[in-house]
Scaffold this motif. Structure first.
Motif, PDB file in Angstrom:
ATOM      1  N   UNK A 103     -23.393  30.021  30.294  1.00 16.65           N
ATOM      2  CA  UNK A 103     -23.724  28.878  29.442  1.00 16.65           C
ATOM      3  C   UNK A 103     -23.061  27.624  30.003  1.00 16.65           C
ATOM      4  N   UNK A 104     -23.531  26.475  29.554  1.00 18.05           N
ATOM      5  CA  UNK A 104     -22.941  25.206  29.973  1.00 18.05           C
ATOM      6  C   UNK A 104     -21.576  25.026  29.332  1.00 18.05           C
ATOM      7  N   UNK A 105     -20.728  24.327  30.016  1.00 19.43           N
ATOM      8  CA  UNK A 105     -19.388  24.038  29.503  1.00 19.43           C
ATOM      9  C   UNK A 105     -19.460  22.919  28.473  1.00 19.43           C
ATOM     10  N   UNK A 106     -18.558  22.978  27.504  1.00 23.73           N
ATOM     11  CA  UNK A 106     -18.479  21.935  26.490  1.00 23.73           C
ATOM     12  C   UNK A 106     -17.011  21.573  26.303  1.00 23.73           C
ATOM     13  N   UNK A 107     -16.615  20.419  26.808  1.00 25.05           N
ATOM     14  CA  UNK A 107     -15.238  19.949  26.691  1.00 25.05           C
ATOM     15  C   UNK A 107     -15.219  18.454  26.956  1.00 25.05           C
ATOM     16  N   UNK A 108     -14.153  17.795  26.562  1.00 23.88           N
ATOM     17  CA  UNK A 108     -14.022  16.356  26.774  1.00 23.88           C
ATOM     18  C   UNK A 108     -13.553  16.106  28.199  1.00 23.88           C
ATOM     19  N   UNK A 109     -14.390  15.443  28.969  1.00 21.76           N
ATOM     20  CA  UNK A 109     -14.070  15.160  30.367  1.00 21.76           C
ATOM     21  C   UNK A 109     -13.176  13.927  30.503  1.00 21.76           C
ATOM     22  N   UNK A 110     -12.511  13.801  31.635  1.00 20.69           N
ATOM     23  CA  UNK A 110     -11.709  12.619  31.941  1.00 20.69           C
ATOM     24  C   UNK A 110     -12.645  11.417  31.937  1.00 20.69           C
ATOM     25  N   UNK A 111     -12.283  10.406  31.183  1.00 21.38           N
ATOM     26  CA  UNK A 111     -13.129   9.217  31.078  1.00 21.38           C
ATOM     27  C   UNK A 111     -12.869   8.279  32.253  1.00 21.38           C
ATOM     28  N   UNK A 112     -13.814   7.392  32.531  1.00 24.66           N
ATOM     29  CA  UNK A 112     -13.577   6.396  33.583  1.00 24.66           C
ATOM     30  C   UNK A 112     -12.318   5.559  33.305  1.00 24.66           C
ATOM     31  N   UNK A 113     -12.053   5.246  32.045  1.00 23.20           N
ATOM     32  CA  UNK A 113     -10.853   4.462  31.722  1.00 23.20           C
ATOM     33  C   UNK A 113      -9.590   5.263  31.987  1.00 23.20           C
ATOM     34  N   UNK A 114      -9.560   6.545  31.678  1.00 23.52           N
ATOM     35  CA  UNK A 114      -8.405   7.388  31.995  1.00 23.52           C
ATOM     36  C   UNK A 114      -8.174   7.420  33.504  1.00 23.52           C
ATOM     37  N   UNK A 115      -9.270   7.548  34.262  1.00 20.83           N
ATOM     38  CA  UNK A 115      -9.171   7.573  35.719  1.00 20.83           C
ATOM     39  C   UNK A 115      -8.604   6.255  36.240  1.00 20.83           C
ATOM     40  N   UNK A 116      -9.173   5.139  35.765  1.00 15.32           N
ATOM     41  CA  UNK A 116      -8.730   3.820  36.222  1.00 15.32           C
ATOM     42  C   UNK A 116      -7.256   3.581  35.902  1.00 15.32           C
ATOM     43  N   UNK A 117      -6.816   4.003  34.724  1.00 15.33           N
ATOM     44  CA  UNK A 117      -5.418   3.810  34.325  1.00 15.33           C
ATOM     45  C   UNK A 117      -4.486   4.524  35.302  1.00 15.33           C
ATOM     46  N   UNK A 118      -4.797   5.777  35.633  1.00 17.13           N
ATOM     47  CA  UNK A 118      -3.951   6.518  36.566  1.00 17.13           C
ATOM     48  C   UNK A 118      -4.026   5.908  37.967  1.00 17.13           C
ATOM     49  N   UNK A 119      -5.233   5.596  38.412  1.00 13.77           N
ATOM     50  CA  UNK A 119      -5.411   5.003  39.741  1.00 13.77           C
ATOM     51  C   UNK A 119      -4.584   3.727  39.880  1.00 13.77           C
ATOM     52  N   UNK A 120      -4.719   2.809  38.933  1.00 12.76           N
ATOM     53  CA  UNK A 120      -4.011   1.528  39.008  1.00 12.76           C
ATOM     54  C   UNK A 120      -2.494   1.714  38.981  1.00 12.76           C
ATOM     55  N   UNK A 121      -2.059   2.666  38.184  1.00  7.82           N
ATOM     56  CA  UNK A 121      -0.630   2.923  38.067  1.00  7.82           C
ATOM     57  C   UNK A 121      -0.058   3.469  39.381  1.00  7.82           C
ATOM     58  N   UNK A 122      -0.761   4.429  39.989  1.00 10.52           N
ATOM     59  CA  UNK A 122      -0.310   4.983  41.275  1.00 10.52           C
ATOM     60  C   UNK A 122      -0.419   3.919  42.364  1.00 10.52           C
TER      61      UNK A 122
END
Length: 160
Positions: A54-73
Motif C-alpha cells: 500500500x502507499x505510505x501515509x505520513x507527514x513529509x518534510x516540508x519545503x520550509x523545514x528543508x530551507x530552515x535547516x539548509x540556511x542554518x547549516x
C-alpha cells in the motif's frame, strides 16, 4: 520487521546530529557528520528489498523545514560550503568539475532520512525501508557520497 534495523538507528542518529548542529562547535559537528555519513550509507547497503502493498501515509518534510535547516547549516559553513566535484566519475568525455554545496548535501540527506523515519514512526516499516532504499539509489546516496568526499578534504586540509 519488529526490531528496528541498524539503518533506522544510524539514520535517526544522523538526523538528530544535523537538526541539532547549532549546539555543537563547528569542528565537532563536521567531524561527527564525517563519522556518521559513511555508517548510514553502509547500513543502507544492507536494507532488504521490499515491495509495499500500500502507499505510505505520513507527514513529509516540508519545503520550509528543508530551507530552515539548509540556511542554518549554510550560515555556519562559511567558506567550507562550496567544493569542486565530478558528478559522474565514469563520464570521461567531459571532465569538467562542478560545484557542490555541502549545506545542500546535508539538508537533502536529512530530508530523505527524516521522511523515512516519519514513516517508520507511523508504524509503516515496510514503506519506510522501501523509501530509504529507493531514495539512496535515486537521490540521497549521491548527496551523502559527495559530502563524505568534501568532508574528507576538509579533514585532510585541517579545515575542520
Amino acid at each position: 520487521m519488529t526490531r528496528p534495523p541498524e539503518f533506522q538507528r544510524q539514520a535517526a542518529r544522523l538526523c538528530r546530529l544535523l537538526a541539532g548542529h547549532a549546539k555543537l562547535p563547528l569542528r565537532t559537528f563536521l567531524h561527527r557528520v564525517h563519522e556518521s555519513l559513511p555508517r548510514v550509507y553502509a547500513a543502507a547497503l544492507e536494507l532488504p528489498g521490499v515491495s509495499p502493498l500500500r502507499d505510505a501515509s505520513y507527514r513529509r518534510v516540508t519545503p520550509e523545514e528543508w530551507r530552515r535547516l539548509y540556511r542554518s547549516i549554510k550560515a555556519r559553513l562559511g567558506s567550507r560550503m562550496y567544493y569542486a566535484e565530478v558528478f559522474d566519475a565514469y563520464e570521461r568525455k567531459n571532465g569538467k568539475a562542478l560545484i557542490g554545496d555541502l549545506a545542500d548535501d546535508l539538508a537533502e540527506v536529512h530530508a530523505d532520512l527524516a521522511n523515512g523515519l516519519r514513516c517508520w514512526r507511523a508504524g509503516d516499516h515496510e514503506n519506510a525501508v522501501w523509501y530509504w532504499r529507493f531514495m539512496r539509489e535515486a537521490h540521497w546516496g549521491e548527496h551523502a557520497t559527495s559530502a563524505i568526499r568534501a568532508l574528507y578534504w576538509l579533514h585532510r586540509d585541517a579545515a575542520y
